[in-house]
Design a protein around this motif. Structure first.
Motif, PDB file in Angstrom:
ATOM      1  N   SER A 181       0.827  -1.210   0.000  1.00  0.00           N
ATOM      2  CA  SER A 181       0.000   0.000   0.000  1.00  0.00           C
ATOM      3  C   SER A 181       0.860   1.258   0.000  1.00  0.00           C
ATOM      4  O   SER A 181       1.928   1.314   0.620  1.00  0.00           O
ATOM      5  CB  SER A 181      -0.919   0.006   1.221  1.00  0.00           C
ATOM      6  N   LYS A 182       0.362   2.296  -0.672  1.00  0.00           N
ATOM      7  CA  LYS A 182       1.070   3.573  -0.744  1.00  0.00           C
ATOM      8  C   LYS A 182       0.610   4.478   0.396  1.00  0.00           C
ATOM      9  O   LYS A 182      -0.582   4.650   0.625  1.00  0.00           O
ATOM     10  CB  LYS A 182       0.803   4.263  -2.081  1.00  0.00           C
ATOM     11  N   ILE A 183       1.570   5.035   1.120  1.00  0.00           N
ATOM     12  CA  ILE A 183       1.285   5.933   2.235  1.00  0.00           C
ATOM     13  C   ILE A 183       1.775   7.338   1.884  1.00  0.00           C
ATOM     14  O   ILE A 183       2.903   7.511   1.429  1.00  0.00           O
ATOM     15  CB  ILE A 183       1.965   5.450   3.529  1.00  0.00           C
ATOM     16  N   THR A 184       0.913   8.314   2.118  1.00  0.00           N
ATOM     17  CA  THR A 184       1.279   9.720   1.954  1.00  0.00           C
ATOM     18  C   THR A 184       0.996  10.433   3.265  1.00  0.00           C
ATOM     19  O   THR A 184      -0.144  10.406   3.745  1.00  0.00           O
ATOM     20  CB  THR A 184       0.476  10.384   0.823  1.00  0.00           C
ATOM     21  N   VAL A 185       2.018  11.041   3.847  1.00  0.00           N
ATOM     22  CA  VAL A 185       1.856  11.803   5.085  1.00  0.00           C
ATOM     23  C   VAL A 185       1.890  13.283   4.748  1.00  0.00           C
ATOM     24  O   VAL A 185       2.865  13.775   4.167  1.00  0.00           O
ATOM     25  CB  VAL A 185       2.958  11.452   6.107  1.00  0.00           C
ATOM     26  N   LEU A 186       0.813  13.980   5.100  1.00  0.00           N
ATOM     27  CA  LEU A 186       0.697  15.405   4.805  1.00  0.00           C
ATOM     28  C   LEU A 186       0.887  16.186   6.098  1.00  0.00           C
ATOM     29  O   LEU A 186       0.096  16.059   7.036  1.00  0.00           O
ATOM     30  CB  LEU A 186      -0.664  15.711   4.183  1.00  0.00           C
ATOM     31  N   GLU A 187       1.946  16.996   6.147  1.00  0.00           N
ATOM     32  CA  GLU A 187       2.312  17.722   7.361  1.00  0.00           C
ATOM     33  C   GLU A 187       1.894  19.182   7.269  1.00  0.00           C
ATOM     34  O   GLU A 187       2.023  19.808   6.214  1.00  0.00           O
ATOM     35  CB  GLU A 187       3.823  17.660   7.583  1.00  0.00           C
ATOM     36  N   TYR A 188       1.406  19.718   8.377  1.00  0.00           N
ATOM     37  CA  TYR A 188       1.119  21.150   8.516  1.00  0.00           C
ATOM     38  C   TYR A 188       0.352  21.716   7.329  1.00  0.00           C
ATOM     39  O   TYR A 188       0.705  22.781   6.792  1.00  0.00           O
ATOM     40  CB  TYR A 188       2.424  21.933   8.694  1.00  0.00           C
ATOM     41  N   MET A 189      -0.691  21.041   6.902  1.00  0.00           N
ATOM     42  CA  MET A 189      -1.432  21.502   5.722  1.00  0.00           C
ATOM     43  C   MET A 189      -2.027  22.892   5.937  1.00  0.00           C
ATOM     44  O   MET A 189      -2.603  23.184   6.989  1.00  0.00           O
ATOM     45  CB  MET A 189      -2.547  20.514   5.389  1.00  0.00           C
ATOM     46  N   GLY A 190      -1.877  23.754   4.943  1.00  0.00           N
ATOM     47  CA  GLY A 190      -2.440  25.083   4.986  1.00  0.00           C
ATOM     48  C   GLY A 190      -1.510  26.144   5.541  1.00  0.00           C
ATOM     49  O   GLY A 190      -1.867  27.323   5.574  1.00  0.00           O
ATOM     50  N   GLY A 191      -0.322  25.733   5.950  1.00  0.00           N
ATOM     51  CA  GLY A 191       0.634  26.690   6.500  1.00  0.00           C
ATOM     52  C   GLY A 191       1.916  26.741   5.693  1.00  0.00           C
ATOM     53  O   GLY A 191       2.104  25.978   4.737  1.00  0.00           O
ATOM     54  N   HIS A 192       2.827  27.619   6.090  1.00  0.00           N
ATOM     55  CA  HIS A 192       4.067  27.767   5.330  1.00  0.00           C
ATOM     56  C   HIS A 192       5.000  26.573   5.496  1.00  0.00           C
ATOM     57  O   HIS A 192       5.939  26.393   4.716  1.00  0.00           O
ATOM     58  CB  HIS A 192       4.783  29.059   5.751  1.00  0.00           C
ATOM     59  N   ARG A 193       4.744  25.728   6.509  1.00  0.00           N
ATOM     60  CA  ARG A 193       5.576  24.532   6.724  1.00  0.00           C
ATOM     61  C   ARG A 193       5.011  23.285   6.046  1.00  0.00           C
ATOM     62  O   ARG A 193       5.510  22.184   6.262  1.00  0.00           O
ATOM     63  CB  ARG A 193       5.731  24.269   8.216  1.00  0.00           C
ATOM     64  N   GLU A 194       4.000  23.448   5.239  1.00  0.00           N
ATOM     65  CA  GLU A 194       3.354  22.285   4.617  1.00  0.00           C
ATOM     66  C   GLU A 194       4.379  21.427   3.871  1.00  0.00           C
ATOM     67  O   GLU A 194       5.238  21.932   3.148  1.00  0.00           O
ATOM     68  CB  GLU A 194       2.247  22.730   3.662  1.00  0.00           C
ATOM     69  N   ASN A 195       4.236  20.105   4.058  1.00  0.00           N
ATOM     70  CA  ASN A 195       5.189  19.171   3.442  1.00  0.00           C
ATOM     71  C   ASN A 195       4.507  17.827   3.234  1.00  0.00           C
ATOM     72  O   ASN A 195       3.562  17.472   3.950  1.00  0.00           O
ATOM     73  CB  ASN A 195       6.416  19.005   4.346  1.00  0.00           C
ATOM     74  N   ILE A 196       4.992  17.068   2.257  1.00  0.00           N
ATOM     75  CA  ILE A 196       4.446  15.746   1.957  1.00  0.00           C
ATOM     76  C   ILE A 196       5.572  14.718   1.985  1.00  0.00           C
ATOM     77  O   ILE A 196       6.641  14.927   1.409  1.00  0.00           O
ATOM     78  CB  ILE A 196       3.747  15.728   0.579  1.00  0.00           C
ATOM     79  N   VAL A 197       5.310  13.597   2.685  1.00  0.00           N
ATOM     80  CA  VAL A 197       6.255  12.472   2.754  1.00  0.00           C
ATOM     81  C   VAL A 197       5.545  11.241   2.199  1.00  0.00           C
ATOM     82  O   VAL A 197       4.421  10.933   2.608  1.00  0.00           O
ATOM     83  CB  VAL A 197       6.719  12.208   4.199  1.00  0.00           C
ATOM     84  N   GLU A 198       6.186  10.542   1.257  1.00  0.00           N
ATOM     85  CA  GLU A 198       5.563   9.380   0.629  1.00  0.00           C
ATOM     86  C   GLU A 198       6.392   8.129   0.835  1.00  0.00           C
ATOM     87  O   GLU A 198       7.614   8.198   1.018  1.00  0.00           O
ATOM     88  CB  GLU A 198       5.369   9.636  -0.868  1.00  0.00           C
ATOM     89  N   GLY A 199       5.716   6.983   0.779  1.00  0.00           N
ATOM     90  CA  GLY A 199       6.431   5.721   0.904  1.00  0.00           C
ATOM     91  C   GLY A 199       5.488   4.540   0.758  1.00  0.00           C
ATOM     92  O   GLY A 199       4.281   4.695   0.557  1.00  0.00           O
ATOM     93  N   ILE A 200       6.070   3.331   0.844  1.00  0.00           N
ATOM     94  CA  ILE A 200       5.325   2.073   0.760  1.00  0.00           C
ATOM     95  C   ILE A 200       5.282   1.453   2.156  1.00  0.00           C
ATOM     96  O   ILE A 200       6.289   1.473   2.888  1.00  0.00           O
ATOM     97  CB  ILE A 200       5.990   1.107  -0.240  1.00  0.00           C
TER      98      ILE A 200
END
Length: 402
Positions: free
Chosen positions: A169-188
């Motif tokens: 399964s593919k996992i996407t972690v969405l950090e601090y959405m909507g702010g200037h620190r927003e970031n995305i981390v992806e993995g299996i």
């Protein structure tokens, strides 16, 4: 009573992102409530009374109620009515006294980043909830959005997916959405090693099943091998017929009397997240089977009572449905269940002995309903060939309380 309490959803962009109405509610409040992160967004020279959420949160809720009549504003994350404080508050305070201004929820933000249709996604929160609530929504092709409890949650989710045969399964972690620190981390899932994840994160999962896993349907009649038991198990075919007779409806509650390994309770609760049940079992050695099956099959909130009916039924919330799988010949059991059952509720009882069957006939003569004989045969090897081996016949009584 005027609207003295306001709940303002606030995003990662802080106070500048609030609407004019939300900003006015914050400005006019005499008391401000929130987590440290939210209250830190206020100006340093703000001298108004501030309440930081307690643990358990019920202490703060009681303090808010005590301030009824004052102008109180709660700063909450995103949409307060999406697994948020708004849900808790409206259980205690009439909505006529509350103004709720939501911001976009983490689910809405995540869908906008991923291009997913929110109505086609399974959503849940793992904040202060066991990981086993994830189990029933893991299925091939599912898209999941999960409110995380903290920085360790993505690793726990990845391990759970791998353990259940969804390691690709593919996992996407969405950090601090909507702010200037927003970031995305992806993995299996099966390769997930990322530990440097922000404490504020939302997890998206695209479920991909291994080829050889046992896939469990949501409808009644799970394979018998899905359960841990000592032989006290309502067999698959009879279980499916029994759940159909019980006819679970979202939000309803079941008494499962003589629960055995808990299979009826578990499958009742699996039909819908808002269905719940109380499993009553007097055999202490079987309680661990019920606990294990409830956790493994995604119903960790199943309430379990160790005791003998009808004595332990006193004081329980009236059920919408009752299943009697054991103890049918116990004096007073039917009368207690029938009296407690809500009007329009359903009672289903299964008997395998002559004595139990006689009781069902007595009850049928007393209040009506329908009687059925369930006879199942399974094909099994007979030397080099197959033959039919009959299971113990089950007499089933179904009645609706008028």
């Amino acid at each position: 009573m005027h609207k003295w309490l306001s709940v303002v959803g606030i995003g990662e962009d802080g106070l500048p992102g609030l609407s004019q109405v939300a900003s006015k509610l914050v400005e006019r409040a005499e008391v401000l409530v929130g987590g440290s992160r939210h209250l830190s967004m206020l100006p340093e020279n703000d001298t108004r009374k501030k309440i930081i959420w307690s643990s358990p949160i019920v202490i703060s809720v009681e303090e808010i109620i005590q301030r009824r009549g004052q102008s109180v504003c709660i700063l909450a994350s995103g949409d307060p009515m999406c697994f948020g404080i708004g849900v808790t508050l409206t259980r205690r305070i009439p909505i006529t006294e509350i103004t709720i201004i939501p911001a976009p929820s983490a689910f809405s933000l995540a869908c906008s980043r991923l291009g997913w249709a929110l109505q086609e996604v399974e959503t849940l929160s793992l904040a202060a909830r066991p990981i086993s609530v994830l189990h029933p929504i893991i299925y091939p092709g599912a898209r999941l959005l999960i409110l995380s409890e903290g920085r360790n949650t993505p690793t726990i989710v990845a391990q759970t997916l791998a353990n259940r045969g969804f390691g690709r399964s593919k996992i996407t972690v969405l950090e601090y959405m909507g702010g200037h620190r927003e970031n995305i981390v992806e993995g299996i899932a099966q390769e997930w090693t990322t530990t440097q994840v922000a404490s504020l994160n939302t997890i998206a999962v695209e479920c991909i099943a291994d080829a050889d896993i046992l896939q469990l349907p949501r409808i009644a009649g799970l394979p018998d091998i899905a359960y841990h038991h000592d032989g006290q198990l309502t067999k698959r075919e009879v279980r499916a017929i029994t759940l159909a007779a019980l006819a679970p409806i979202p939000g309803q509650m079941l008494w499962d009397i003589g629960a055995g390994c808990g299979s009826i309770s578990v499958e009742w609760m699996r039909t819908h997240p808002r269905c719940w049940a109380i499993a009553i079992e007097q055999n202490e050695s079987r309680l661990n089977y019920i606990i294990d099956n409830a956790a493994t099959l995604g119903t960790p909130n199943l309430r379990i009572i160790n005791g003998k009916a009808p004595a332990v039924l006193q004081g329980l919330e009236p059920p919408d449905a009752v299943f009697i799988g054991g103890g049918i010949t116990v004096e007073g059991l039917f009368d207690t269940c029938w009296q407690a059952l809500r009007k329009g509720g359903r009672l289903v009882a299964n008997a395998v002995t002559v004595e139990s069957e006689q009781k069902l006939i007595e009850w049928h003569n007393q209040v009506g309903g329908s009687l059925s004989r369930i006879a199942i045969q399974r094909a099994q090897p007979v030397g080099k060939f197959l033959g039919w081996k009959p299971m113990v016949p089950v007499t089933q009584w179904v009645v609706v309380k008028e």
